[in-house]
Design a protein around this motif. Structure first.
Motif, PDB file in Angstrom:
ATOM      1  N   GLN A 194     -23.339  16.474  21.857  1.00 40.33           N
ATOM      2  CA  GLN A 194     -22.566  15.591  22.736  1.00 40.33           C
ATOM      3  C   GLN A 194     -22.255  14.241  22.096  1.00 40.33           C
ATOM      4  O   GLN A 194     -22.017  13.246  22.791  1.00 40.33           O
ATOM      5  CB  GLN A 194     -23.283  15.367  24.080  1.00 40.33           C
ATOM      6  N   THR A 217     -16.847   3.683  32.035  1.00 43.06           N
ATOM      7  CA  THR A 217     -16.831   5.139  32.190  1.00 43.06           C
ATOM      8  C   THR A 217     -18.264   5.652  32.210  1.00 43.06           C
ATOM      9  O   THR A 217     -18.944   5.659  31.174  1.00 43.06           O
ATOM     10  CB  THR A 217     -16.059   5.809  31.033  1.00 43.06           C
ATOM     11  N   GLU A 269     -19.468   8.548  32.248  1.00 45.40           N
ATOM     12  CA  GLU A 269     -19.714   9.737  31.426  1.00 45.40           C
ATOM     13  C   GLU A 269     -19.954   9.386  29.946  1.00 45.40           C
ATOM     14  O   GLU A 269     -20.403  10.234  29.179  1.00 45.40           O
ATOM     15  CB  GLU A 269     -18.541  10.713  31.524  1.00 45.40           C
ATOM     16  N   GLU A 285     -22.256   7.395  27.570  1.00 47.96           N
ATOM     17  CA  GLU A 285     -23.551   6.743  27.643  1.00 47.96           C
ATOM     18  C   GLU A 285     -23.690   5.609  26.630  1.00 47.96           C
ATOM     19  O   GLU A 285     -24.225   4.541  26.948  1.00 47.96           O
ATOM     20  CB  GLU A 285     -24.656   7.778  27.409  1.00 47.96           C
ATOM     21  N   ILE A 314     -21.644  11.249  24.965  1.00 51.52           N
ATOM     22  CA  ILE A 314     -21.101  11.525  26.295  1.00 51.52           C
ATOM     23  C   ILE A 314     -22.025  12.469  27.052  1.00 51.52           C
ATOM     24  O   ILE A 314     -22.859  13.166  26.469  1.00 51.52           O
ATOM     25  CB  ILE A 314     -19.683  12.129  26.201  1.00 51.52           C
ATOM     26  N   LYS A 315     -21.856  12.497  28.365  1.00 56.96           N
ATOM     27  CA  LYS A 315     -22.645  13.392  29.210  1.00 56.96           C
ATOM     28  C   LYS A 315     -22.025  14.794  29.201  1.00 56.96           C
ATOM     29  O   LYS A 315     -20.872  14.972  28.819  1.00 56.96           O
ATOM     30  CB  LYS A 315     -22.700  12.847  30.641  1.00 56.96           C
ATOM     31  N   ASN A 347     -21.320  16.691  31.747  1.00 59.95           N
ATOM     32  CA  ASN A 347     -20.376  16.979  32.834  1.00 59.95           C
ATOM     33  C   ASN A 347     -19.038  16.290  32.570  1.00 59.95           C
ATOM     34  O   ASN A 347     -18.979  15.250  31.915  1.00 59.95           O
ATOM     35  CB  ASN A 347     -20.940  16.516  34.180  1.00 59.95           C
ATOM     36  N   ARG A 348     -17.971  16.890  33.009  1.00 55.90           N
ATOM     37  CA  ARG A 348     -16.623  16.333  32.912  1.00 55.90           C
ATOM     38  C   ARG A 348     -16.252  16.005  31.455  1.00 55.90           C
ATOM     39  O   ARG A 348     -15.685  14.952  31.158  1.00 55.90           O
ATOM     40  CB  ARG A 348     -16.507  15.077  33.784  1.00 55.90           C
ATOM     41  N   THR A 374     -13.550  13.247  30.016  1.00 57.58           N
ATOM     42  CA  THR A 374     -14.043  12.166  29.155  1.00 57.58           C
ATOM     43  C   THR A 374     -13.251  12.106  27.857  1.00 57.58           C
ATOM     44  O   THR A 374     -12.875  11.011  27.395  1.00 57.58           O
ATOM     45  CB  THR A 374     -15.530  12.380  28.849  1.00 57.58           C
TER      46      THR A 374
END
Length: 807
Positions: free
Chosen positions: A475, A500, A502, A504, A637-638, A640-641, A645
Motif C-alpha cells: 500500500q 484525505t 485514506e 496515511e 494509503i489505506k 479501502n477506496r 484514492t
C-alpha cells in the motif's frame, strides 16, 4: 511402386493409431523445442555482427584493481574528454563517439508519451552501420534522427522528415527537427535507438555538462572508439597505463597518501572491449542493452540437444516395437515373392514418412508456441528467421538421420529373417538390453535434474518475494516527479494527505528502492568509505515503517537537522566498527554543494532491503540535506477506496504537472519486478523439465511395450500357474521402475551441486532440504508407474490361451 509403399504406410498407421500418434508427436515436440531454442541461441550469438566495422569497434571500460591485482570494479561511464584524447594521442584510433541513454517525454499535438532516447555524437554513423531510409545523420544541435516505427507512430500517413518534434529536456519543452529516418534496428544490437539526439545539445542545456566537457573526473557517457583496420589491439592495450598516467598525474602517490592504495601495481586502467564481446560478457555490466549470461544459452542448447536426442531415440524404440508386431507380415510378403531390397525400402519409406510428418507438425508447433517463448525469454524472435539462418537445414538433416536410424532395425534385421523361422516363432524380437537401459537412466537423470532445479528456483523466488524486507512495502504508492520541482510537488501531496483520510503518510526521496543510486566517498581515519546516500524528508522513516534501533528520527522543527544530522543503517555502523554511533560526528563526510560537514549521527535504523536480495544490504546514510531534489513521492494509503484514492492522487498531479502524464506504481510490485529474469528462467526450466519428462516417458512406454512383446509367453504361463494381475504388473514394471530409481540416485547429487552454485549468486538464499528431493523422487516414480502401468496391466489381463495356442 511408390503408390503401393504409401498405401502400406497409411494402412500401418491406421492399424496402430496410438503408437503412430505417440511416435510422431514425441519427435514433433522435440523438433519444435529444438527450433525455438535454435532461434534463441542464434539471436544471442549474432549480436553486433551486422556492423561493417565490427572488428574495429571497441568500448572503453575502466578497471579498478585490488592491491593483489584482482579486479575490484568495472565501469563504463567515463569522462567526457576521454574519446577525443585517445584519437589525438594515438594515430591508430581513428574516431570516437560518446553515447548515453535516458527517457524523455515526446509531444506532438495533444499526445504526450514517455519514450526512451539515446544521445550520441554525430560520429555515431561513421563508426556504426545504421542505414538511413531518408535524410541524413544528426549534425546540428537541434537535429533528431528517429526510427521508422517512431515515424509511423507520431506521423501516421504523412512525411515525417523535416517536421518538428517537441522533446522535454532539462525541465523544458524544446523543438527538434527530424533530419533522418533510420531503419528499425534489430534487437540483436548492443547499440540501438528509436530517437537519437546530438550529445552536444546537453552542454547547452545543463551547466554541469558544459563544465564536464573538459573534466577528467566526470563520469557520464559510454565511449566507443574505432581503430584503423589491422591495428594491433594488444599494442594499444599495453600503453593504456601510460595514457592513464598522462591525464591523472601522481594518481598512485595521491592515493597512497590518502591510504586508499597499498599495492605495487596500478589502481586503475582502461580496457578496450571488442564490440562483439559486449552482449555475452557479464563481468562488465551496463550499457544501452543489458548483458546476457551465456550460461543460459548453454543450458538451453543442452536442453534442446538432449530433448531432440531423446525424441529421436524414442522414435527409434517405438518404431522397433511397432515393427516387431509385423513379423508375420514380413513372412507373408516373402512367401508371395517380395525380395529383401523391397522390404528394406518399404520400412525406410514408412519411417521417413513419419519423421517428415513429425517435422511439419514440429514447425507448426514451434510457430504456435513462439509468442509464449518470446514472453518467457524476453525476446522478440521471428519464426521465419529459422528458414534463412540454416536452422531448417539442420532440422531436416536431424529428421533424415532419425528416419534412417528408426528404419534401420526393421530394414536390415527383420527383412533378413527366413519365413519358416518367422512362422515357427523361432525368432525373438524386442526386449531390453544394456544400451536401452542406459538410455532410460540417462533420460530420467536429466529429467530429475531439471525437476529439482525448477523446484529450487521456484522456492528461491518465493522466498525473495515473501521475505520480511524490514519495511512496509504494501500500500505504498510511488509517484516519480518526472523532473518537476520535487519539493513543491511533495508539499502539494502533503496538503492532499492532510485532507484525505485514506492517505496515511506522505514522504519524499531522491531515489526509489529499484531506481537511482547515489554514493558518497569520504576518508575516515585514513580509510575510504563509500556508503549509499539518500535525501529524504522527515516523514520517510514513519511512512515506510522503518525500525529505529537507536537514537531518534529527524525533527523538521530543528534547523540543525537539515545540514548537521544524519541517520545510518546497522550495516554502516558495523562497517565503521561503532557499537554506539548515536551522537558521534561522521568526520570527513561532506556535501560541498550544501555546506554539510562532519554531520552528527542522530539515529540508527534497522537494516532494510532497498535492492534485490541477490545483493547484500549496503551501508546507507539518510539525510534531509536539500542539494538533491526529490525524484519520488511515497504515499502510504489505506486498503479501502483504493481506486478513489489513486484518482485523488492523479488529480493533484494534473493540477501541478505542466502537461506531463501521471505515472505511479506500488512499491511491493516494484520490488518483485527485480526478479522478473529469475522468474522467466524458472518457468523456462520448469517447462523444459515437463517436456523432457513427457518425451522420456514416451521412451518408457515404448520400452515397456517391447518388454511385454518379448515376455508374452512367460506372462501366459505365469497366469496359468496362478499369478494375479497385480503380481504380473509388478513383475513387468519392476525393472523399469528400478532404472528410474537409479537415475534419481545419480541425478540427486548432480542437481544439489548445480543448484547450490546457482544459489551462491544470491546474498540471501534458501537451503536445499531433503523435502525437495523427496518431492522430486515421488513425482518421478509416480509418473513412471503411471506410464508403464498401461502396457503391464494390459499384458496381465490378456487371455493366456492367445499367447500359448501355438505351443
Amino acid at each position: 511402386m511408390i503408390r503401393n509403399y504409401l498405401l502400406t504406410t497409411f494402412r500401418t498407421i491406421r492399424r496402430q493409431p496410438l503408437f503412430s500418434f505417440i511416435n510422431v508427436m514425441g519427435l514433433a515436440i522435440g523438433l519444435a523445442c529444438a527450433a525455438l531454442i535454435f532461434l534463441f541461441v542464434n539471436d544471442e550469438w549474432r549480436f553486433d555482427q551486422n556492423h561493417e566495422k565490427k572488428n574495429e569497434i571497441f568500448r572503453v571500460v575502466r578497471f579498478q584493481y585490488n592491491p593483489d591485482g584482482s579486479v575490484r570494479d568495472t565501469d563504463i561511464s567515463l569522462p567526457m574528454p576521454l574519446g577525443g584524447a585517445m584519437v589525438a594521442d594515438y594515430p591508430e584510433v581513428l574516431n570516437s563517439v560518446r553515447l548515453d541513454n535516458s527517457s524523455a517525454y515526446i509531444r506532438r499535438g495533444e499526445a504526450t508519451i514517455e519514450e526512451p532516447i539515446v544521445l550520441a555524437d554525430p560520429s555515431l554513423f561513421d563508426i556504426f552501420t545504421f542505414p538511413l531510409l531518408k535524410g541524413q545523420a544528426i549534425q546540428g544541435l537541434d537535429d533528431v534522427v528517429i526510427s521508422q516505427t517512431i515515424a509511423e507512430k507520431y506521423f501516421p500517413g504523412e512525411e515525417a522528415l523535416g517536421k518538428a518534434l517537441s522533446i522535454r529536456l532539462g525541465g523544458e519543452w524544446r523543438e527538434f527537427i527530424i533530419r533522418g529516418i533510420a531503419e528499425d534496428i534489430p534487437s540483436y544490437h548492443s547499440v540501438r535507438f528509436d530517437i537519437l539526439i546530438n550529445y552536444k545539445k546537453l552542454s547547452h542545456i545543463y551547466t554541469w555538462v558544459k563544465e564536464d566537457e573538459t573534466n577528467w573526473y566526470s563520469a557520464s557517457p559510454y565511449t566507443f572508439i574505432e581503430l584503423a583496420e589491422g591495428a594491433d589491439i594488444d599494442k594499444l592495450q599495453a600503453v593504456m597505463p601510460d595514457f592513464r598516467r598522462k591525464y591523472y598525474p601522481n594518481e598512485i602517490e595521491r592515493l597512497r597518501e590518502q591510504g586508499r592504495w597499498e599495492g605495487d601495481g596500478i589502481p586503475t586502467n582502461y580496457y578496450l572491449q571488442p564490440l562483439t564481446d559486449i552482449h555475452l560478457n557479464t563481468e562488465i555490466s551496463g550499457g544501452l542493452v543489458s548483458t546476457s549470461d551465456p550460461m543460459y544459452t548453454y543450458i538451453l542448447s543442452g536442453i534442446a540437444l538432449i530433448l531432440l536426442l531423446i525424441a529421436c531415440i524414442n522414435f527409434t524404440t517405438l518404431a522397433i516395437g511397432r515393427s516387431a508386431r509385423r513379423a508375420r507380415e514380413i513372412g507373408l510378403r516373402k512367401v508371395v515373392g517380395a525380395n529383401r531390397f523391397q522390404l528394406m525400402f518399404q520400412f525406410w519409406a514408412e519411417s521417413l514418412f513419419l519423421t517428415f510428418l513429425a517435422l511439419i507438425i514440429g514447425l507448426i508447433l514451434a510457430e504456435s508456441f513462439l509468442p509464449v517463448f518470446n514472453q518467457l525469454s524476453g525476446k522478440d524472435l521471428i519464426f521465419w528467421d529459422l528458414f534463412s539462418l540454416g536452422g531448417l537445414g539442420t532440422l531436416i538433416l536431424a529428421t533424415l538421420i532419425t528416419g534412417m536410424l528408426a528404419g534401420l532395425y526393421p530394414a536390415l534385421v527383420l527383412s533378413g529373417f527366413r519365413p519358416v523361422e518367422i512362422f515357427r516363432q523361432k525368432i525373438k524380437i524386442g526386449g531390453a538390453n544394456l544400451f536401452t537401459r542406459s538410455l532410460v537412466v540417462a533420460q530420467f537423470t536429466l529429467s530429475v535434474i531439471l525437476v529439482i532445479g525448477s523446484i529450487v528456483m521456484s522456492d528461491q523466488i518465493h522466498f525473495m518475494k515473501n521475505k520480511n524486507l524490514g519495511y512496509e512495502a504494501e500500500q505504498i504508492v510511488v509517484v516519480p516527479t518526472q523532473s518537476l520541482d520535487g519539493d513543491r510537488l511533495l508539499d502539494r501531496y502533503q496538503d492532499l494527505g492532510r485532507s484525505t483520510p485514506e492517505i496515511e503518510m506522505v514522504a519524499g526521496s531522491n531515489v526509489s528502492f529499484t531506481q537511482g543510486r547515489t554514493r558518497v566517498g569520504f576518508l575516515y581515519e585514513e580509510k575510504l568509505y563509500e556508503p549509499h546516500y539518500f535525501r529524504v524528508d522527515a516523514n520517510y522513516v514513519e511512512t515506510l515503517g522503518l525500525n529505529l534501533v537507536d537514537g531518534r528520527n529527524f525533527n523538521p522543527q530543528l534547523a540543525t537537522d537539515t545540514l548537521q544530522a544524519i541517520l545510518i543503517n546497522e550495516s554502516f555502523a558495523k562497517t565503521l566498527g561503532w557499537e554506539d554511533p548515536v551522537g558521534k560526528p561522521l568526520t570527513g563526510f561532506s556535501r560541498g554543494r550544501s555546506g554539510m560537514e562532519n554531520p552528527v549521527i542522530i539515529g540508527v535504523v534497522k537494516d532494510y532491503h532497498l535492492q534485490s536480495l541477490a545483493l547484500d544490504i549496503p551501508p546507507t546514510v539518510l539525510s534531509l540535506e536539500p542539494s538533491l531534489s526529490f525524484r519520488f513521492i511515497l504515499l502510504k494509503i489505506k486498503t479501502n477506496r483504493i481506486s478513489e484514492t489513486i484518482a485523488s492522487i492523479r488529480q493533484t498531479w494534473e493540477e501541478n504537472q505542466a502537461g506531463i502524464p501521471f505515472v505511479y506504481s506500488f512499491l511491493d510490485e516494484d520490488m518483485n519486478s527485480q526478479y522478473a529474469a529469475e522468474e522467466r528462467w524458472g518457468k523456462i526450466v520448469s517447462y523444459a523439465s515437463w517436456l523432457t519428462i513427457f518425451v522420456a516417458c514416451l521412451g518408457l512406454f515404448g520400452l515397456s511395450a517391447l518388454s511385454v512383446v518379448g515376455r508374452v509367453k512367460e506372462i501366459g504361463i505365469r497366469k496359468i500357474l496362478g499369478a494375479s494381475v497385480s503380481q504380473i504388473t509388478i513383475l513387468v514394471s519392476r525393472e523399469l521402475s528400478f532404472l528410474v530409481l537409479i537415475a534419481f540416485v545419480i541425478a540427486a547429487p548432480i542437481a544439489w551441486y548445480m543448484m547450490n552454485e546457482w544459489l551462491a549468486e544470491f546474498a540471501y538464499r534458501i537451503q536445499i532440504g531433503g523435502m525437495t528431493f523427496l518431492l522430486a523422487g515421488v513425482m518421478m516414480m509416480g509418473i513412471t508407474i503411471l506410464t508403464i502401468s498401461y502396457n503391464s496391466i494390459r499384458a496381465a489381463r490378456e487371455n493366456p490361451v492367445n499367447a500359448l495356442r501355438d505351443e
